[in-house]
Design a protein around this motif. Structure first.
Motif, short mmCIF file in Angstrom:
data_model
loop_
_atom_site.label_atom_id
_atom_site.label_comp_id
_atom_site.label_asym_id
_atom_site.label_seq_id
_atom_site.Cartn_x
_atom_site.Cartn_y
_atom_site.Cartn_z
N VAL A 45 -6.78 23.07 -7.25
CA VAL A 45 -5.62 22.68 -8.04
C VAL A 45 -4.76 21.79 -7.16
O VAL A 45 -4.86 21.82 -5.93
N VAL A 46 -3.93 21.00 -7.79
CA VAL A 46 -3.03 20.12 -7.05
C VAL A 46 -1.61 20.29 -7.59
O VAL A 46 -1.41 20.68 -8.73
N GLY A 57 -4.63 23.50 -3.26
CA GLY A 57 -5.16 24.82 -2.94
C GLY A 57 -6.39 25.05 -3.78
O GLY A 57 -6.64 24.33 -4.75
N SER A 58 -7.17 26.04 -3.39
CA SER A 58 -8.34 26.37 -4.19
C SER A 58 -8.46 27.87 -4.35
O SER A 58 -7.88 28.65 -3.58
N LEU A 59 -9.21 28.25 -5.35
CA LEU A 59 -9.48 29.65 -5.65
C LEU A 59 -10.99 29.82 -5.64
O LEU A 59 -11.68 29.27 -6.50
N THR A 60 -11.48 30.52 -4.65
CA THR A 60 -12.92 30.67 -4.46
C THR A 60 -13.33 32.12 -4.72
O THR A 60 -12.76 33.04 -4.13
N VAL A 67 -11.16 37.09 -5.36
CA VAL A 67 -11.10 35.65 -5.11
C VAL A 67 -10.24 35.41 -3.88
O VAL A 67 -9.41 36.24 -3.51
N GLU A 68 -10.46 34.25 -3.27
CA GLU A 68 -9.69 33.86 -2.09
C GLU A 68 -8.91 32.59 -2.37
O GLU A 68 -9.46 31.63 -2.92
N ASN A 85 4.73 27.77 -3.17
CA ASN A 85 4.95 28.86 -4.12
C ASN A 85 4.37 28.51 -5.49
O ASN A 85 3.74 29.34 -6.14
N ALA A 86 4.60 27.28 -5.94
CA ALA A 86 4.09 26.85 -7.24
C ALA A 86 2.57 26.89 -7.26
O ALA A 86 1.96 27.31 -8.25
N LEU A 87 1.95 26.45 -6.17
CA LEU A 87 0.49 26.47 -6.09
C LEU A 87 -0.04 27.90 -6.12
O LEU A 87 -1.00 28.20 -6.85
N VAL A 88 0.57 28.79 -5.34
CA VAL A 88 0.12 30.19 -5.34
C VAL A 88 0.30 30.80 -6.72
O VAL A 88 -0.60 31.50 -7.22
N ASP A 89 1.44 30.56 -7.37
CA ASP A 89 1.65 31.08 -8.73
C ASP A 89 0.56 30.59 -9.67
O ASP A 89 0.01 31.37 -10.46
N PHE A 90 0.23 29.32 -9.60
CA PHE A 90 -0.80 28.73 -10.46
C PHE A 90 -2.15 29.38 -10.19
O PHE A 90 -2.90 29.72 -11.12
N LEU A 91 -2.49 29.56 -8.92
CA LEU A 91 -3.77 30.15 -8.55
C LEU A 91 -3.85 31.62 -8.95
O LEU A 91 -4.89 32.09 -9.42
N VAL A 92 -2.76 32.36 -8.78
CA VAL A 92 -2.74 33.76 -9.20
C VAL A 92 -2.89 33.86 -10.72
O VAL A 92 -3.63 34.72 -11.22
#
Length: 153
Positions: A45-46, A57-60, A67-68, A85-92
């Motif tokens: 994601v960007v 960031g990525s979600l593997t 997932v990581e 924070n926005a990236l982590v929220d999106f990935l979660v």
């Protein structure tokens, strides 16, 4: 200044590579080739500010319930603006959408992840990570990263 996040596309690969390489040169992120990024683009994601790509960031997936978050980075000049924070929220949220109950990361930025609801855990509880990635890392026997975990269930 609004931060928006979206899934990465092939057009993002050069910028993704530049961001990740900058962290890799500091020894705080594993490098990723452009070829690898192209193969794994669906996991990335960007973050954008005014159409400028300023973070990634990525979600593997490491297992059926784990997932990581990896390759999480923000461009110089944009740190401290809530982009991470926005990236982590999106990935979660993506992990929730996929019904994956555990999200982990290996990090040097423990305080950042704790502020985002993660807890420090022993990295040995993640054999999926050890056998998938750590066996290829030059720090395998002297890893100084800290494992963090967020349970979504």
């Amino acid at each position: 200044m609004a931060v928006t996040c979206r899934k990465a596309t092939d057009q993002d690969i050069d910028t993704l590579h530049d961001i990740i390489q900058g962290y890799a040169e500091q020894g705080i992120m594993l490098p990723r080739s452009k070829e690898t990024l192209a193969q794994q683009i669906d996991t990335f994601v960007v973050a954008l500010i005014d159409e400028e790509l300023v973070g990634c960031g990525s979600l593997t997936r490491l297992g059926k319930d784990l997932v990581e978050i990896r390759s999480l980075g923000v461009t110089n000049g944009h740190k401290g603006q809530g982009i991470g924070n926005a990236l982590v929220d999106f990935l979660v949220e993506e992990a929730k959408r996929q019904e994956i109950p555990k999200v982990m990361a290996l990090t040097y930025a423990v305080n950042f992840f704790e502020r985002n609801g993660f807890t420090v855990v022993p990295k040995e509880i993640f054999p999926e990570k050890v056998w998938r990635d750590c066996i290829h890392c030059k720090k395998q026997h002297c890893c100084d990263e800290i494992a963090v975990l967020k349970r979504l269930d």
